[in-house]
Design a protein around this motif. Structure first.
Motif, PDB file in Angstrom:
ATOM      1  N   LEU A   6       0.825  -1.200   0.000  1.00  0.00           N
ATOM      2  CA  LEU A   6       0.000   0.000   0.000  1.00  0.00           C
ATOM      3  C   LEU A   6       0.866   1.260   0.000  1.00  0.00           C
ATOM      4  O   LEU A   6       0.613   2.210  -0.745  1.00  0.00           O
ATOM      5  N   LEU A 149     -10.453   6.041   2.292  1.00  0.00           N
ATOM      6  CA  LEU A 149     -10.094   6.443   3.653  1.00  0.00           C
ATOM      7  C   LEU A 149      -8.689   5.962   4.000  1.00  0.00           C
ATOM      8  O   LEU A 149      -7.860   6.711   4.532  1.00  0.00           O
ATOM      9  N   THR A 150      -8.410   4.719   3.675  1.00  0.00           N
ATOM     10  CA  THR A 150      -7.075   4.171   3.934  1.00  0.00           C
ATOM     11  C   THR A 150      -6.021   4.953   3.155  1.00  0.00           C
ATOM     12  O   THR A 150      -4.959   5.296   3.691  1.00  0.00           O
ATOM     13  N   LEU A 153      -5.174   8.223   4.796  1.00  0.00           N
ATOM     14  CA  LEU A 153      -4.288   8.071   5.956  1.00  0.00           C
ATOM     15  C   LEU A 153      -2.841   7.831   5.517  1.00  0.00           C
ATOM     16  O   LEU A 153      -1.903   8.357   6.123  1.00  0.00           O
ATOM     17  N   VAL A 154      -2.666   7.058   4.449  1.00  0.00           N
ATOM     18  CA  VAL A 154      -1.295   6.788   3.980  1.00  0.00           C
ATOM     19  C   VAL A 154      -0.697   8.047   3.336  1.00  0.00           C
ATOM     20  O   VAL A 154       0.462   8.384   3.585  1.00  0.00           O
ATOM     21  N   GLU A 157       0.523  10.157   6.010  1.00  0.00           N
ATOM     22  CA  GLU A 157       1.784   9.648   6.576  1.00  0.00           C
ATOM     23  C   GLU A 157       2.971  10.045   5.718  1.00  0.00           C
ATOM     24  O   GLU A 157       4.034  10.424   6.229  1.00  0.00           O
TER      25      GLU A 157
ATOM     26  N   HIS B  53      -4.518   1.366   9.891  1.00  0.00           N
ATOM     27  CA  HIS B  53      -5.188   1.411   8.595  1.00  0.00           C
ATOM     28  C   HIS B  53      -4.453   0.620   7.537  1.00  0.00           C
ATOM     29  O   HIS B  53      -5.010   0.295   6.501  1.00  0.00           O
ATOM     30  N   ARG B  54      -3.173   0.336   7.782  1.00  0.00           N
ATOM     31  CA  ARG B  54      -2.418  -0.433   6.800  1.00  0.00           C
ATOM     32  C   ARG B  54      -2.480  -1.928   7.089  1.00  0.00           C
ATOM     33  O   ARG B  54      -1.772  -2.705   6.477  1.00  0.00           O
ATOM     34  N   GLN B 174     -16.575   7.454  11.583  1.00  0.00           N
ATOM     35  CA  GLN B 174     -16.174   6.162  11.034  1.00  0.00           C
ATOM     36  C   GLN B 174     -15.192   5.467  11.961  1.00  0.00           C
ATOM     37  O   GLN B 174     -14.498   6.086  12.751  1.00  0.00           O
ATOM     38  N   GLN B 180      -7.752   5.430  15.018  1.00  0.00           N
ATOM     39  CA  GLN B 180      -6.612   6.348  14.923  1.00  0.00           C
ATOM     40  C   GLN B 180      -6.350   7.005  16.266  1.00  0.00           C
ATOM     41  O   GLN B 180      -5.216   7.171  16.680  1.00  0.00           O
TER      42      GLN B 180
END
Lengths: 251, 244
Positions: A6, A149-150, A153-154, A157, B53-54, B174, B180
């Motif tokens: 990812l 959404l994921t 977040l990445v 980061e 999340h990963r 969510q 988080q």
């Protein structure tokens, strides 16, 4: 998707993003491309990045000059999801901005004038170290799906990692692999971050920048540097004022 | 029939329910659940892990410092009962570590080296999604009976509820936002352990105990104290002063 794949995927998306004539040089330009790649990947109309400190705004940028302006709105108005994401340190996901009029009347009205109906703010943070927020805007109402959404977040980061390296890794400012990211390194990295903060008398963000710079300069993994700091095999020392560029001394 | 005394089970659930009513600290809560599960299942130690999340597992609570190394190894090697449990959503019960070399070639010998004979892992489930796992280790052979398994799983479910309750849930919030927040709380605690460890010249374990004791004495939430330690150490002078 597994975590490494990812992250690699997101790094590729950013690397593949074409430069634009509006892009700033160096790291700032990369962050602008990160905004564009993020917006595309998340089916958004645009994205912006706000970099802040406790004393206020440092700078904003966007996927385009228009989105940089939209990003700046929240600071003019003193309200908005991005400020909340920064303050509270959690994502603020607003799939329908019209429902937020009571909370942020000025922001909702101003963004509507730009045709923005949904906004998703992702904090740039590592624990207690906060640098800002990545904001993704849509011209339609509706939630981000789990994949988007994921991705958000990445992308946040990667933006965080890029910002941490801006001052100390001139020339190589973009994370190139999973190992370059801050998260997923285990508790030791965060403990080392706290220790280095005290050793150097700097902020928590700066402590992470220094750890990363050290790993880069010595060509060792960040997790190894962290283990050495926690085991007290390495001590960072505040450099002499005027002694030139930051260089940490080994004991 | 279960080996766990019913009265004790009832007490633990009352304690947990009691915590969830007030504004509580997520790290202390997970730490408490891990301790109680260790006791009820007559295990030696427990660890609680939460996925980010990963899809990467992160250690949120551990009952003994030694277990931290075992759990981190499991996370880094991406191999072991927690990883299996997280991937399949099914519990791993009474696994004999001495005979698990084929199943977990790197993890099993490592855990045996730390003196553990058996291991269990229970999923933290939210509807169909697995958000983490609860890991139990024992220096004895595994002896969980079907009744015990239900009790431990129930406590794992309670841990999930705690994770989702920590913040007042805004309409439409969510899952990722909730998780988080919990993951970040743990990171702040680790950063604060580093600060206190450096200031006082003590191990990170001792630093953690210093911070927990201070938080309890001053009736402050551990996460809030940790946040203050890393952002404004001067505000907690009696905790962060060098001559403590």
């Amino acid at each position: 998707m597994v975590s490494h794949a990812l992250v690699s995927h997101v790094l590729e998306l950013i690397a593949d993003e074409r430069p634009s004539q509006d892009d700033a040089p160096q790291a700032l330009g990369r962050l602008q491309r990160l905004c564009r790649a993020g917006a595309t990947a998340m089916s958004a109309s645009g994205a912006g990045l706000s970099v802040m400190s406790d004393t206020g705004l440092r700078f904003v940028l966007g996927s385009s000059p228009a989105y940089a302006e939209i990003e700046e709105l929240q600071f003019t108005l003193g309200e908005g999801p991005c400020l909340t994401a920064y303050t509270d340190g959690v994502p603020v996901l607003l799939s329908d901005l019209s429902g937020e009029s009571e909370r942020w009347p000025g922001y909702v009205s101003a963004t509507r004038d730009h045709g923005i109906l949904a906004a998703f703010a992702f904090p740039l943070r590592v624990g207690g170290a906060r640098l800002g927020a990545l904001d993704v805007y849509r011209d339609r109402v509706g939630p981000l799906n789990d994949d988007a959404l994921t991705l958000g977040l990445v992308f946040a980061e990667v933006a965080m990692s890029t910002l941490l390296d801006m001052d100390h890794r001139r020339g190589l400012l973009e994370p190139s692999s999973f190992d370059d990211l801050v998260a997923g390194a285990g508790a030791e990295l965060y403990q080392a971050q706290g220790m280095v903060m005290v050793q150097l008398g700097v902020s928590l963000s700066e402590a992470m920048s220094r750890l990363r710079a050290y790993a880069f300069a010595h060509e060792i993994r960040l997790s190894e540097v962290a283990a050495d700091v926690v085991a007290r095999r390495i001590t960072f020392q505040a450099e002499d004022p005027g002694a030139g560029p930051a260089r940490e001394e080994e004991e | 029939m279960t080996t766990i005394p019913t009265e004790r089970i009832a007490e633990v659930f009352v304690e947990v329910a009691d915590t969830l009513i007030d504004e509580f600290d997520i790290i202390e809560f997970l730490q408490m659940v891990a301790s109680r599960v260790t006791e009820l299942s007559a295990s030696t130690a427990a660890g609680l892990l939460l996925a980010d999340h990963r899809g990467h597992l992160n250690l949120m609570a551990v009952t003994t410092p030694e277990l931290e190394q075992v759990e981190l190894f499991q996370v880094q090697a991406a191999e072991g009962p927690c990883q299996d449990c997280f991937t399949t959503g099914e519990p791993v019960v009474n696994a004999d570590l001495g005979r698990a070399a084929a199943r977990w070639p790197r993890f099993a010998p490592m855990a045996v080296g730390y003196g553990f004979q058996s291991v269990h892992a229970f999923p933290l489930r939210l509807r169909r999604e697995v958000i983490g796992a609860l890991n139990l280790f024992s220096q004895e052979p595994g002896q969980l009976l079907p009744g015990d398994v239900k009790v431990v799983q129930a406590l794992a479910d309670v841990a999930t509820i705690g994770l989702l309750q920590e913040r007042a849930v805004r309409r439409g919030t969510q899952l990722a936002e909730q998780l988080q927040s919990a993951l970040s709380s743990r990171i702040v605690v680790e950063q604060a352990k580093g600060v206190l460890s450096q200031v006082h010249g003590v191990s990170t374990e001792v630093a953690f105990e210093l911070m927990r004791t201070w938080a309890r004495t001053h009736r402050r939430r551990l996460s809030d104290v940790a946040q203050a330690v890393v952002t404004d150490p001067g505000s907690l002078a009696d905790l962060t002063r060098r001559d403590l």
